[in-house]
Design a protein around this motif. Structure first.
Motif, PDB file in Angstrom:
ATOM      1  N   GLU A   1      62.201  89.182   2.747  1.00 18.84           N
ATOM      2  CA  GLU A   1      62.151  90.440   3.481  1.00 18.84           C
ATOM      3  C   GLU A   1      63.570  90.986   3.598  1.00 18.84           C
ATOM      4  O   GLU A   1      64.476  90.292   4.053  1.00 18.84           O
ATOM      5  CB  GLU A   1      61.565  90.236   4.882  1.00 18.84           C
ATOM      6  N   VAL A   2      63.755  92.236   3.175  1.00 20.89           N
ATOM      7  CA  VAL A   2      65.079  92.862   3.197  1.00 20.89           C
ATOM      8  C   VAL A   2      65.010  94.152   4.008  1.00 20.89           C
ATOM      9  O   VAL A   2      64.152  95.004   3.764  1.00 20.89           O
ATOM     10  CB  VAL A   2      65.586  93.164   1.778  1.00 20.89           C
ATOM     11  N   TYR A   3      65.927  94.297   4.959  1.00 20.53           N
ATOM     12  CA  TYR A   3      66.079  95.516   5.753  1.00 20.53           C
ATOM     13  C   TYR A   3      67.387  96.186   5.328  1.00 20.53           C
ATOM     14  O   TYR A   3      68.456  95.579   5.415  1.00 20.53           O
ATOM     15  CB  TYR A   3      66.122  95.208   7.241  1.00 20.53           C
ATOM     16  N   PHE A   4      67.309  97.437   4.867  1.00 17.22           N
ATOM     17  CA  PHE A   4      68.497  98.159   4.404  1.00 17.22           C
ATOM     18  C   PHE A   4      68.682  99.388   5.287  1.00 17.22           C
ATOM     19  O   PHE A   4      67.779 100.217   5.410  1.00 17.22           O
ATOM     20  CB  PHE A   4      68.332  98.583   2.942  1.00 17.22           C
ATOM     21  N   ALA A   5      69.855  99.497   5.907  1.00 21.32           N
ATOM     22  CA  ALA A   5      70.118 100.612   6.823  1.00 21.32           C
ATOM     23  C   ALA A   5      71.611 100.927   6.810  1.00 21.32           C
ATOM     24  O   ALA A   5      72.400 100.277   6.118  1.00 21.32           O
ATOM     25  CB  ALA A   5      69.644 100.261   8.239  1.00 21.32           C
ATOM     26  N   TYR A   6      71.986 101.931   7.577  1.00 23.19           N
ATOM     27  CA  TYR A   6      73.394 102.309   7.679  1.00 23.19           C
ATOM     28  C   TYR A   6      73.688 102.829   9.077  1.00 23.19           C
ATOM     29  O   TYR A   6      72.777 103.196   9.839  1.00 23.19           O
ATOM     30  CB  TYR A   6      73.759 103.369   6.629  1.00 23.19           C
ATOM     31  N   SER A   7      74.975 102.847   9.426  1.00 25.63           N
ATOM     32  CA  SER A   7      75.446 103.453  10.668  1.00 25.63           C
ATOM     33  C   SER A   7      76.599 104.383  10.312  1.00 25.63           C
ATOM     34  O   SER A   7      76.822 104.689   9.138  1.00 25.63           O
ATOM     35  CB  SER A   7      75.883 102.373  11.659  1.00 25.63           C
ATOM     36  N   ASP A   8      77.353 104.831  11.294  1.00 27.59           N
ATOM     37  CA  ASP A   8      78.436 105.769  11.008  1.00 27.59           C
ATOM     38  C   ASP A   8      79.538 105.147  10.161  1.00 27.59           C
ATOM     39  O   ASP A   8      80.227 105.858   9.427  1.00 27.59           O
ATOM     40  CB  ASP A   8      79.036 106.288  12.319  1.00 27.59           C
ATOM     41  N   GLU A   9      79.718 103.822  10.235  1.00 25.77           N
ATOM     42  CA  GLU A   9      80.837 103.184   9.550  1.00 25.77           C
ATOM     43  C   GLU A   9      80.424 102.115   8.542  1.00 25.77           C
ATOM     44  O   GLU A   9      81.228 101.749   7.681  1.00 25.77           O
ATOM     45  CB  GLU A   9      81.781 102.537  10.572  1.00 25.77           C
TER      46      GLU A   9
END
Length: 761
Positions: free
Chosen positions: A130-138
């Motif tokens: 299971e892979v969760y791919f996300a981003y934030s401001d940095e």
């Protein structure tokens, strides 16, 4: 052997483990029994000796090969690539490896449904990922859960090939040619690499973090990759090419999110999936400075020197982002005392041996500067700041600019000043490289290399290109020229090659010419003054049934080297059948036929080989034990001719893993050679022993002891490393080079070195 990163071989298997056609050259095949015809081989020698290749015939052959490959290259169509949209995290995860228990991941839908690459290509993975791919401001954030039936099924090793692992390939420009690789294993070892045309530079290093955790379901990991550690385009919202790779070593299974045909690797970025909706931050400049402090003792003993010196030194490296995709690296007074000693080699032939680069400053982004193939490299940094005896000299200073200008232009410039040594004067080096990427893995570029120092100079000029046809066929080539005072004629080199890869067939053809005046002093040539033709056929029969024989491979490889008068200097024929089992065990018998045309007497380990024509045949049997077991072994036995004499070769390699902490390896190569001339029997043996103990993901103790018995050379390297980020940290290194024949200077060195990364901007 692939490049290493932080003492680790590359994990996440790079390509189908087919035998390299040229791998047999590591054991030169010589046998006088080839006077008779055996399995159809008897035609090779007379045909090769009669052939007199000309440049026009080489080009014609390449055109024919291009036509055939173009026809074959359009046969197969690849399946559609998966696509998802990334989410922006409102709350940052706690970086502790606990994906399941962190609320930051709970609202996201994981990427699942991985497909086996091996052992059963195209089948669903038997271990859920299971892979969760996300981003934030940095940051780019990735969370992964690797399911295993029990903790006993998790395997950890300092040898990345033998460890459970998870990795991701990221193509930020979506050009299907360049990108990045990030990965880890269950104890949190950091792996990173830059990707360029299916070449992984595992010595590239940047700042990022990963933490792992053992859980009831198996193990999990959390990645935190700063946007400032990546290069990407100018769009505010972007879609990247991405693929995820998972290895479960207990069952020898590798799987991917975007399915890959067996002939391609994770580095094949054109087959990656897509992740869209990534909102990148506004560009800001980034400056990192890494100073070092070193203290040590060096003792030198030899015919002309006997001294004990203390070494105390300071220096630094600097990394500055000129643009979002262009980086400046600078170094001052760089010392490589922490780098391992070279692997010892025994030369049983008459041509130059290749020693790979090991110094981090030159290894990073090395793929951009790589031009050449078939025993020729127009630039090889090994010729910068290394004495003839292998001693690495400090660099007074250096600078390198690498990266992209626009979305398709790769730029590289390198300037280095190397200090003088016992045998070499101070030299200045400059390398300029430009490469333009085009559709479907195609590219065109040029390179310029300059050396000045000691009242001498040398330049190398080169043009290279690659043409991809479909997903299966590639053509590549280069043209090079050198400029050396006093050499005016035949200072050129060129080569053309084509390759077709499918799940069943691997076909290749190579043509080359190197003039007798070609002299790349900051490059490498195994030999000069020749025309060469090579070709190989590799056919694979796969067996889909589980639990038994996985593949049966049939391999034929031929090549020939002629001088410009049409005299055959080297001819080589290789016939192999290779069986591979699902547990990693394999067995491959080989027949090698070699014709040698020796124009001048030469010496091997003090024994003279007279000029003449030699036709030799060699038989060998090779086998490897299952890779899923703690103890792994490879055995080679061969018998054949050697310049009208006989040679028996035996090689044994052992590797043993102890409780996920210890990795022990040992190898011994024995050559017993008996030539027909009086008092010409000799042995040429080489022994190695390596031990690694892993205290943690960041701390390890490793030792390598080597003995070249033929030349009575001992080399010892013991290294303790306690690393932080981007290969910085504490090193304690003892190295010893002992040439017992007393020809060169023996050297013992104890060094303590500390480096620290300061993120200034």
């Amino acid at each position: 052997m692939l490049a290493t990163h932080a003492g680790e071989p590359t994990p996440y298997v790079n390509a189908k483990p087919k035998r390299r056609h040229a791998s047999c050259a590591a054991y030169p095949a010589r046998n006088h029994y080839a006077q008779t015809s055996f399995l159809g081989f008897g035609w090779i020698r007379p045909c090769l000796r009669k052939v007199k290749p000309r440049a026009s015939s080489l080009v014609s052959t390449c055109v024919i090969a291009a036509t055939i490959s173009l026809t074959i290259g359009v046969w197969a169509q690849e399946p559609p690539r998966p696509h998802v949209v990334a989410s922006k995290l409102e709350k940052l995860p706690t970086l502790d490896g606990d994906v399941k228990g962190d609320p930051a991941w709970q609202s996201l839908t994981p990427i699942t449904n991985f497909t086996q690459w091996q052992p059963t290509n195209g089948a669903p993975a038997t271990r859920r990922t299971e892979v969760y791919f996300a981003y934030s401001d940095e940051f780019v954030h990735v969370g992964v859960i690797c399911h295993e039936p029990s903790q006993d099924d998790i395997i950890i090793s300092s040898d990345g090939f033998q460890s459970d692992s998870f990795a991701m390939a990221i193509d930020t420009f979506r050009n299907a040619q360049t990108g990045f690789m990030f990965g880890t294993n269950p104890i949190g070892v950091e792996y990173d690499a830059s990707l360029d045309n299916e070449y992984a530079d595992w010595n590239w290093s940047t700042s990022w973090k990963v933490r792992t955790k053992y859980i009831d379901e198996g193990w999990s990991a959390e990645f935190e990759i700063p946007f400032t550690s990546l290069r990407y385009g100018n769009d505010e919202v972007q879609t990247w090419g991405v693929n995820f790779a998972r290895i479960s070593r207990k069952i020898n299974e590798q799987s991917h999110w975007a399915a890959l045909p067996i002939q391609f690797s994770t580095y094949r970025l054109s087959l990656a999936g897509q992740i869209g909706g990534i909102k990148v931050p506004r560009y800001r400049q980034n400056l990192k400075i890494t100073p070092y402090a070193l203290s040590g003792i060096v003792k030198s003993e030899g015919a002309s020197v006997n001294s004990t010196d203390r070494e105390n030194d300071l220096g630094f490296d600097l990394k500055y982002s000129v643009t979002r995709s262009l980086t400046l690296d600078a170094t001052y007074n760089t010392d490589f005392a922490q780098v391992e000693l070279d692997q010892l080699q025994v030369n049983l032939g008459r041509f130059n041996l290749f020693f790979p680069e090991t110094r981090p400053f030159f290894l990073e982004n090395a793929g951009l500067f790589y031009v050449g193939f078939g025993g020729v490299q127009l630039f090889h940094s090994r010729n910068i700041g290394i004495e003839p005896g292998g001693l690495k000299l400090p660099l007074t200073g250096g600078a390198r600019i690498t990266g992209k200008v626009g979305s398709s232009n790769n730029l590289g410039m390198l300037f280095v000043r190397a200090e003088s040594g016992e045998y070499l004067p101070q030299n200045d080096f400059f390398v300029g490289r430009f490469n333009r990427e085009m559709k479907n893995r195609s590219s065109l570029g040029f390179i310029f290399v300059n050396r000045e120092g000691g009242d001498t100079e040398n330049q190398t000029f080169g043009i290279d290109g690659k043409w991809g046809v479909g997903e299966h066929t590639d053509f590549q080539g280069y043209v090079g020229k050198t400029n050396t005072p006093g050499i005016k004629d035949d200072d050129h080199a060129f080569a053309l090659g084509s390759n077709y890869r499918s799940s069943v067939w691997n076909l290749n053809l190579g043509l080359a010419e190197v003039g007798s005046g070609f002299n790349p002093e900051v490059g490498f040539t195994s030999r000069i003054g020749y025309r060469a033709v090579s070709g190989g056929i590799h056919h694979t029969t796969s067996f889909p049934e589980k639990g038994g024989l996985k593949e049966w491979n049939q391999i034929l490889f031929l090549d020939g080297f002629w001088d410009f008068d049409g005299y055959l200097e080297s001819g080589f024929g290789h016939l192999e059948t290779w069986w591979l089992w699902e547990n990693g065990a394999d067995f491959w018998p080989v027949i090698n036929l070699v014709s040698e045309g020796v124009k001048y007497d030469f010496d091997i380990v003090g024994v003279t080989i007279p000029a003449g024509d030699y036709d030799n045949l060699e038989f060998s049997i090779n086998t490897t034990s299952p890779s899923t077991k703690p103890l792994r072994a490879t055995l080679r036995l061969s018998q054949g001719g050697f310049y009208n004499g006989d040679r028996f070769n035996a090689g044994l390699y052992l590797a043993y893993r102890v409780e996920n902490k210890w990795d022990i390896s040992a190898s011994y190569t024995h050559n017993n050679i008996d030539l027909p001339t009086k008092d010409s029997a000799f042995t040429a043996d080489l022994a190695r022993l390596g031990v690694t103990y892993m205290f943690s993901a960041k701390a390890r103790l490793s030792a390598l002891v080597q003995h070249n018995i033929a030349e009575d050379i001992f080399a010892t390297n013991v290294r303790f490393s306690w690393l932080r980020t981007a290969n910085t940290g504490f090193y304690l290194v003892y190295s010893e080079f002992d040439e017992r024949r007393g020809i060169g200077a023996n050297r013992k060195q104890l060094v303590l070195k500390y480096t620290h990364l300061f993120d200034v901007l």
